[in-house]
Motif scaffolding. Structure first.
Motif, PDB file in Angstrom:
ATOM      1  N   GLU A  55     143.888  80.272 -42.275  1.00 25.67           N
ATOM      2  CA  GLU A  55     144.835  80.433 -41.233  1.00 25.67           C
ATOM      3  C   GLU A  55     145.135  78.939 -40.757  1.00 25.67           C
ATOM      4  N   THR A  56     145.626  79.166 -39.489  1.00 25.49           N
ATOM      5  CA  THR A  56     145.883  77.790 -38.736  1.00 25.49           C
ATOM      6  C   THR A  56     144.541  77.253 -38.259  1.00 25.49           C
ATOM      7  N   VAL A  57     144.554  75.994 -38.681  1.00 26.65           N
ATOM      8  CA  VAL A  57     143.127  75.298 -38.188  1.00 26.65           C
ATOM      9  C   VAL A  57     143.243  74.964 -36.637  1.00 26.65           C
ATOM     10  N   ILE A  58     142.123  75.353 -36.185  1.00 22.12           N
ATOM     11  CA  ILE A  58     142.091  74.869 -34.622  1.00 22.12           C
ATOM     12  C   ILE A  58     141.224  73.207 -34.546  1.00 22.12           C
ATOM     13  N   ILE A  59     141.972  72.171 -34.013  1.00 18.85           N
ATOM     14  CA  ILE A  59     141.434  71.121 -33.743  1.00 18.85           C
ATOM     15  C   ILE A  59     141.334  70.878 -32.262  1.00 18.85           C
ATOM     16  N   LYS A  60     140.126  70.632 -31.858  1.00 13.63           N
ATOM     17  CA  LYS A  60     139.570  70.278 -30.317  1.00 13.63           C
ATOM     18  C   LYS A  60     139.697  68.818 -30.111  1.00 13.63           C
ATOM     19  N   LYS A  61     140.525  68.362 -28.939  1.00 19.72           N
ATOM     20  CA  LYS A  61     140.466  67.129 -28.604  1.00 19.72           C
ATOM     21  C   LYS A  61     139.413  66.868 -27.335  1.00 19.72           C
ATOM     22  N   TYR A  62     138.545  65.925 -27.421  1.00 16.45           N
ATOM     23  CA  TYR A  62     137.754  65.877 -26.313  1.00 16.45           C
ATOM     24  C   TYR A  62     137.928  64.624 -25.401  1.00 16.45           C
ATOM     25  N   ALA A  63     137.554  64.588 -24.286  1.00 12.48           N
ATOM     26  CA  ALA A  63     138.064  63.489 -23.482  1.00 12.48           C
ATOM     27  C   ALA A  63     137.608  62.090 -23.951  1.00 12.48           C
ATOM     28  N   ASN A  64     136.864  61.995 -24.733  1.00 13.37           N
ATOM     29  CA  ASN A  64     136.603  60.503 -25.418  1.00 13.37           C
ATOM     30  C   ASN A  64     137.583  60.351 -26.649  1.00 13.37           C
TER      31      ASN A  64
ATOM     32  N   LYS B 137     138.572  70.680 -22.996  1.00 12.22           N
ATOM     33  CA  LYS B 137     138.292  71.178 -21.832  1.00 12.22           C
ATOM     34  C   LYS B 137     139.217  72.230 -21.083  1.00 12.22           C
ATOM     35  N   THR B 138     140.411  72.036 -21.137  1.00 15.68           N
ATOM     36  CA  THR B 138     141.504  72.969 -20.740  1.00 15.68           C
ATOM     37  C   THR B 138     142.001  74.212 -21.430  1.00 15.68           C
ATOM     38  N   ASN B 139     141.733  73.687 -22.930  1.00 18.40           N
ATOM     39  CA  ASN B 139     142.242  74.694 -23.814  1.00 18.40           C
ATOM     40  C   ASN B 139     143.605  74.819 -23.902  1.00 18.40           C
ATOM     41  N   GLU B 140     144.551  73.726 -23.420  1.00 14.87           N
ATOM     42  CA  GLU B 140     145.893  73.524 -23.443  1.00 14.87           C
ATOM     43  C   GLU B 140     146.406  73.021 -24.941  1.00 14.87           C
TER      44      GLU B 140
END
Length: 195
Positions: A11-20, A53-56
């Motif tokens: 399925e679609t891969v979720i990539i999370k981007k952190y503040a750093n 952080k925001t899940n945006e």
């Protein structure tokens, strides 16, 4: 929403981007780079980049960053005039239509590219281009045989058997004769230059 995939594809891969600014691939549980996201895009892998952080959904921004990085590396695909026209469309009454137009144009381009590639592959398997390629090969072999027959000082060519021309190929014979004459002329000029 994730699109359903064929068997064996995820399925679609979720990539999370952190503040750093680090990117975390939730599928592989590892940090990745923009270069890896670029490679995933080329492979047709679906992914969504979310702000940790925001899940945006910030996929658009990250893809734009990948394009900017590619352009800065000297792999310019976007002409300056196109960029100027694109920028001028922001705030224009037609702005809402531009994304759909660009998407449709790119899809049409991809289809044409695929058809061209398929046509080129098919051309060498059979059809008129295959016949032209075959004729060119025959002419090359005849030219090579002419060099071998005449010989050039200090230049040894491997022996190449000249294929027998088909009975109905008077035009091919004329072309081969012309090539032989040109090669003989060149050979004579080269012999004059040789010490």
């Amino acid at each position: 929403m994730a699109k359903s995939k064929a068997a064996g594809e995820s399925e679609t891969v979720i990539i999370k981007k952190y503040a750093n600014r680090r990117l975390y691939n939730t599928e592989t549980s590892s940090y990745i780079t923009l270069d890896l996201l670029s490679q995933m895009t080329r492979e047709g892998r679906e992914f969504v980049v979310l702000d940790a952080k925001t899940n945006e959904d910030i996929t658009h921004n990250v893809l734009t960053q990948i394009i900017m990085d590619e352009e800065q590396r000297g792999k310019n695909m976007l002409p300056v005039n196109f960029l100027r026209q694109l920028i001028s469309m922001y705030g224009d009454s037609m702005q809402s239509m531009v994304p759909q137009y660009l998407e449709a144009s790119m899809e049409a381009f991809r289809k044409n590219q695929k058809q061209f590639q398929d046509a080129m592959q098919g051309a060498f398997a059979g059809g008129p281009l295959a016949e032209i390629a075959k004729r060119n090969l025959e002419m090359f072999e005849a030219a090579t045989a002419a060099f071998k027959t005449k010989g050039m000082p200090g230049f040894d060519m491997p022996t190449v058997a000249t294929p027998a021309p088909p009975a109905d190929s008077a035009e091919k014979d004329d072309e081969i004769a012309q090539l032989k004459a040109q090669l003989a002329s060149l050979n004579a000029k080269i012999e004059k230059l040789a010490p």
